[in-house]
Design an enzyme around this catalytic site. Structure first.
Site, short mmCIF file in Angstrom:
data_model
loop_
_atom_site.label_atom_id
_atom_site.label_comp_id
_atom_site.label_asym_id
_atom_site.label_seq_id
_atom_site.Cartn_x
_atom_site.Cartn_y
_atom_site.Cartn_z
N LYS A 13 -9.20 -6.70 -5.83
CA LYS A 13 -10.49 -6.79 -5.13
C LYS A 13 -11.58 -5.93 -5.78
O LYS A 13 -12.72 -6.37 -5.85
CB LYS A 13 -10.37 -6.54 -3.62
N ARG A 87 -9.60 -3.02 7.55
CA ARG A 87 -8.20 -2.81 7.18
C ARG A 87 -7.27 -3.02 8.36
O ARG A 87 -6.06 -2.96 8.20
CB ARG A 87 -7.99 -1.37 6.71
N ARG A 126 -2.95 0.95 -13.62
CA ARG A 126 -4.40 1.10 -13.45
C ARG A 126 -4.89 2.47 -13.95
O ARG A 126 -4.32 3.50 -13.64
CB ARG A 126 -4.74 0.95 -11.96
N ARG A 161 -5.24 6.88 -10.59
CA ARG A 161 -5.53 7.31 -9.22
C ARG A 161 -4.31 8.02 -8.65
O ARG A 161 -3.18 7.65 -8.96
CB ARG A 161 -5.85 6.08 -8.35
N ARG A 172 1.65 1.96 0.82
CA ARG A 172 0.38 1.22 1.02
C ARG A 172 0.65 -0.25 1.27
O ARG A 172 0.00 -0.88 2.09
CB ARG A 172 -0.54 1.38 -0.21
#
Ligand code: AMP
Length: 218
Positions: A13, A87, A126, A161, A172
């Protein structure tokens, strides 16, 4: 048309939002970025938020909604992309109320569908620019920076991150399944939901989104 993304972690996203924002003049509102910006200030609140994020949990509805409201009411006649909010169903209801108040009814909800294994690989690979927030990926050739560890756009340092490790990713993802996925039903009932296959590249997903927005020839 305004866009709301609902998706599992690392479904793409952020990347797709950036592509849309730069090519189609959207204001990109990422609640994750709002939180990370607060963390960067080194404030007491930032330290508390960092702890929540590192555990793979969601921050409080009240706090994130306040942060979002400030951003939404700032917008000056510009279309926006909401990346990371709502969320949970409670946040979705709050957003509907907020939209009514702000007279926003031109929006669509895009669900980025992705297999867990692919999302996990994206999360673990990432790397993000410390300076401008641009995102790259160590594991996908089309997402690598030209110079290892350095941002193509601003020459900033690329780092992982703190919540992109295997343990936090799994948490998550569980949180997503339990509390975020029901949001899809909420928007399906409102006739706002479109499903996008996000298992391929961000560019492939972008093409599907462009068709939905009616800008496929741009
Ligand atoms: P993201 O950048 O969207 O992956 O978000 C990173 C983290 O920020 C999430 O794992 C949550 O801890 C927190 N977060 C972002 N958006 C929200 C939200 N709408 N409600 C609660 N927590 C959020």
């Amino acid at each position: 048309m305004n866009i709301i993304f609902v998706a599992p972690p690392a479904a793409g996203k952020g990347t797709i939002s950036s592509l849309l924002a730069s090519n189609y003049d959207y204001k990109h509102i990422s609640t994750g970025d709002l939180i990370r910006n607060e963390i960067k200030t080194g404030s007491k609140l930032g330290t508390e938020l960092q702890e929540v994020i590192n555990k793979g949990e969601l921050v409080s509805d009240e706090l994130i909604t306040e942060m979002l409201k400030k951003e939404l009411t700032k917008k000056e006649n510009q279309k926006f992309i909401l990346d990371g909010y709502p969320r949970n169903v409670e946040q979705a209801k709050v957003l509907t109320t907020l939209f009514t108040k702000l007279k926003i009814n031109d929006y669509i909800v895009l669900y980025l569908e992705v297999e867990k294994e692919i999302a996990q690989k994206r999360a673990l690979g990432r790397i993000v620019c410390q300076n401008c927030g641009s995102t790259y990926n160590k594991y996908f050739s089309e997402c690598q920076p030209q110079k290892e560890g350095i941002c193509d756009k601003c020459q900033g340092i690329l780092i992982s991150r703190t919540d992109d490790n295997e343990k936090t990713f799994n948490k998550r993802f569980d949180t997503y399944l339990k509390v975020t996925q029901p949001v899809l039903d909420y928007y399906k009932k409102l006739n706002k939901l479109k499903i996008i296959d996000s298992n391929q590249t961000a560019f492939t997903a972008l093409e599907s989104i462009k068709r939905i927005l009616g800008v496929e020839n741009d």
